[in-house]
Design a protein around this motif. Structure first.
Motif, PDB file in Angstrom:
ATOM      1  N   GLY A  37       0.847  -1.187   0.000  1.00 47.41           N
ATOM      2  CA  GLY A  37       0.000   0.000   0.000  1.00 47.41           C
ATOM      3  C   GLY A  37       0.882   1.237   0.000  1.00 47.41           C
ATOM      4  N   GLU A  38       0.292   2.363  -0.343  1.00 51.70           N
ATOM      5  CA  GLU A  38       1.063   3.608  -0.414  1.00 51.70           C
ATOM      6  C   GLU A  38       0.296   4.734   0.269  1.00 51.70           C
ATOM      7  N   GLN A  39       1.041   5.596   0.924  1.00 52.10           N
ATOM      8  CA  GLN A  39       0.407   6.778   1.490  1.00 52.10           C
ATOM      9  C   GLN A  39       0.358   7.855   0.420  1.00 52.10           C
ATOM     10  N   ARG A  40      -0.815   8.397   0.214  1.00 52.42           N
ATOM     11  CA  ARG A  40      -1.008   9.409  -0.820  1.00 52.42           C
ATOM     12  C   ARG A  40      -0.662  10.786  -0.279  1.00 52.42           C
ATOM     13  N   SER A  41      -0.592  11.757  -1.157  1.00 53.04           N
ATOM     14  CA  SER A  41      -0.233  13.116  -0.750  1.00 53.04           C
ATOM     15  C   SER A  41      -1.260  13.729   0.195  1.00 53.04           C
ATOM     16  N   ASN A  42      -2.501  13.231   0.155  1.00 50.24           N
ATOM     17  CA  ASN A  42      -3.532  13.752   1.048  1.00 50.24           C
ATOM     18  C   ASN A  42      -3.539  13.042   2.406  1.00 50.24           C
ATOM     19  N   GLY A  43      -2.567  12.138   2.625  1.00 47.34           N
ATOM     20  CA  GLY A  43      -2.457  11.430   3.890  1.00 47.34           C
ATOM     21  C   GLY A  43      -3.200  10.112   3.943  1.00 47.34           C
ATOM     22  N   LYS A  44      -4.096   9.874   3.010  1.00 46.34           N
ATOM     23  CA  LYS A  44      -4.843   8.619   2.991  1.00 46.34           C
ATOM     24  C   LYS A  44      -3.979   7.509   2.413  1.00 46.34           C
ATOM     25  N   TRP A  45      -4.319   6.266   2.774  1.00 48.79           N
ATOM     26  CA  TRP A  45      -3.573   5.118   2.287  1.00 48.79           C
ATOM     27  C   TRP A  45      -4.288   4.460   1.130  1.00 48.79           C
ATOM     28  N   ARG A  46      -3.514   4.119   0.116  1.00 49.94           N
ATOM     29  CA  ARG A  46      -4.004   3.352  -1.029  1.00 49.94           C
ATOM     30  C   ARG A  46      -3.733   1.886  -0.716  1.00 49.94           C
ATOM     31  N   GLN A  47      -4.770   1.042  -0.871  1.00 47.20           N
ATOM     32  CA  GLN A  47      -4.581  -0.365  -0.557  1.00 47.20           C
ATOM     33  C   GLN A  47      -3.562  -1.005  -1.481  1.00 47.20           C
ATOM     34  N   GLY A  48      -2.865  -2.004  -0.955  1.00 52.22           N
ATOM     35  CA  GLY A  48      -1.891  -2.751  -1.730  1.00 52.22           C
ATOM     36  C   GLY A  48      -2.566  -3.869  -2.496  1.00 52.22           C
ATOM     37  N   LYS A  82      -5.055  -6.844 -12.085  1.00 49.56           N
ATOM     38  CA  LYS A  82      -4.008  -5.835 -11.919  1.00 49.56           C
ATOM     39  C   LYS A  82      -4.364  -4.576 -12.709  1.00 49.56           C
ATOM     40  N   LEU A  83      -4.907  -4.758 -13.897  1.00 51.82           N
ATOM     41  CA  LEU A  83      -5.351  -3.591 -14.679  1.00 51.82           C
ATOM     42  C   LEU A  83      -6.449  -2.833 -13.947  1.00 51.82           C
ATOM     43  N   LYS A  84      -7.407  -3.546 -13.378  1.00 51.74           N
ATOM     44  CA  LYS A  84      -8.478  -2.883 -12.619  1.00 51.74           C
ATOM     45  C   LYS A  84      -7.886  -2.071 -11.473  1.00 51.74           C
ATOM     46  N   TYR A  85      -6.911  -2.652 -10.776  1.00 51.65           N
ATOM     47  CA  TYR A  85      -6.239  -1.947  -9.684  1.00 51.65           C
ATOM     48  C   TYR A  85      -5.528  -0.698 -10.209  1.00 51.65           C
ATOM     49  N   TRP A  86      -4.759  -0.864 -11.279  1.00 52.91           N
ATOM     50  CA  TRP A  86      -4.014   0.265 -11.836  1.00 52.91           C
ATOM     51  C   TRP A  86      -4.943   1.391 -12.262  1.00 52.91           C
ATOM     52  N   PHE A  87      -6.000   1.056 -12.949  1.00 53.72           N
ATOM     53  CA  PHE A  87      -6.914   2.105 -13.398  1.00 53.72           C
ATOM     54  C   PHE A  87      -7.533   2.843 -12.211  1.00 53.72           C
ATOM     55  N   LYS A  88      -7.916   2.106 -11.195  1.00 49.97           N
ATOM     56  CA  LYS A  88      -8.564   2.733 -10.036  1.00 49.97           C
ATOM     57  C   LYS A  88      -7.581   3.486  -9.158  1.00 49.97           C
ATOM     58  N   LYS A  90      -3.889   3.822  -9.515  1.00 46.40           N
ATOM     59  CA  LYS A  90      -2.675   4.453 -10.024  1.00 46.40           C
ATOM     60  C   LYS A  90      -2.958   5.511 -11.090  1.00 46.40           C
ATOM     61  N   MET A  91      -4.038   5.315 -11.852  1.00 50.77           N
ATOM     62  CA  MET A  91      -4.318   6.226 -12.960  1.00 50.77           C
ATOM     63  C   MET A  91      -5.552   7.088 -12.721  1.00 50.77           C
ATOM     64  N   ASN A  92      -6.210   6.867 -11.591  1.00 53.27           N
ATOM     65  CA  ASN A  92      -7.399   7.651 -11.250  1.00 53.27           C
ATOM     66  C   ASN A  92      -8.440   7.613 -12.367  1.00 53.27           C
ATOM     67  N   SER A  93      -8.617   6.425 -12.929  1.00 54.15           N
ATOM     68  CA  SER A  93      -9.605   6.269 -14.003  1.00 54.15           C
ATOM     69  C   SER A  93     -10.453   5.016 -13.745  1.00 54.15           C
ATOM     70  N   ASP A  94     -11.035   4.987 -12.551  1.00 50.50           N
ATOM     71  CA  ASP A  94     -11.901   3.872 -12.171  1.00 50.50           C
ATOM     72  C   ASP A  94     -13.017   3.728 -13.202  1.00 50.50           C
ATOM     73  N   GLY A  95     -13.260   2.519 -13.636  1.00 54.83           N
ATOM     74  CA  GLY A  95     -14.293   2.261 -14.632  1.00 54.83           C
ATOM     75  C   GLY A  95     -13.741   2.060 -16.030  1.00 54.83           C
ATOM     76  N   GLU A  96     -12.482   2.392 -16.246  1.00 54.05           N
ATOM     77  CA  GLU A  96     -11.878   2.283 -17.581  1.00 54.05           C
ATOM     78  C   GLU A  96     -11.930   0.857 -18.113  1.00 54.05           C
ATOM     79  N   PHE A  97     -11.705  -0.112 -17.238  1.00 56.56           N
ATOM     80  CA  PHE A  97     -11.727  -1.517 -17.646  1.00 56.56           C
ATOM     81  C   PHE A  97     -13.103  -1.884 -18.200  1.00 56.56           C
ATOM     82  N   GLU A  98     -14.154  -1.440 -17.536  1.00 57.56           N
ATOM     83  CA  GLU A  98     -15.513  -1.740 -17.996  1.00 57.56           C
ATOM     84  C   GLU A  98     -15.873  -0.970 -19.262  1.00 57.56           C
TER      85      GLU A  98
END
Length: 143
Positions: A37-48, A82-88, A90-98
């Motif tokens: 997981g990663e801590q984002r610039s806004n302090g929230k954690w992104r799940q691993g 992994k693509l679904k994860y990346w889109f949601k 890493k790329m801030n484009s949730d829904g792109e896979f669908e």
């Protein structure tokens, strides 16, 4: 007709797609479960990777996350997920896979439910290969 008048520009999502050429190789897909997981610039954690796959398994199996087994998680360690994860995440484009699934269904003249996750993932990988439309766009475009 006027190639000197056409300029293809790269946005951040276009540039981020360059990473997919290495992220979707088999060894990296199998290691997805270990992605921290990663801590984002806004302090929230992104799940691993493990947390993402565990939540996905719980949803698909209709059970609580505490009841998800290691086998359920590892069985979902796929290029499609992994693509679904990346889109949601890493790329801030949730829904792109669908959206791609819907596009492929339209091209095949079938219902979106008839297009598998593997077909969607394969279409992205084909676009990133030499001669693929995404790879050509990235090659020809400018920052």
């Amino acid at each position: 007709k006027y190639p000197d008048r056409v300029h293809l520009l790269l946005g951040n999502r276009d540039v981020n797609k360059m990473a997919l050429t290495s992220e979707l190789v088999d060894s990296e897909v199998q290691n997805f479960v270990n992605l921290p997981g990663e801590q984002r610039s806004n302090g929230k954690w992104r799940q691993g990777g493990f947390e993402f796959l565990k939540a996905l398994a719980a949803k698909e199996e209709g059970i609580g996350e505490d009841d998800v087994t290691e086998a359920m998680v590892s069985g979902r360690c796929t290029a499609a997920n992994k693509l679904k994860y990346w889109f949601k995440h890493k790329m801030n484009s949730d829904g792109e896979f669908e959206f791609r699934r819907t596009e492929l269904a339209f091209l095949k003249d079938v219902a979106p439910a008839q297009v598998t996750d593997n077909e969607v993932a394969s279409s992205y990988m084909q676009c990133l290969q030499i001669g693929g439309c995404t790879r050509e766009y990235l090659r020809l475009a400018q920052l």
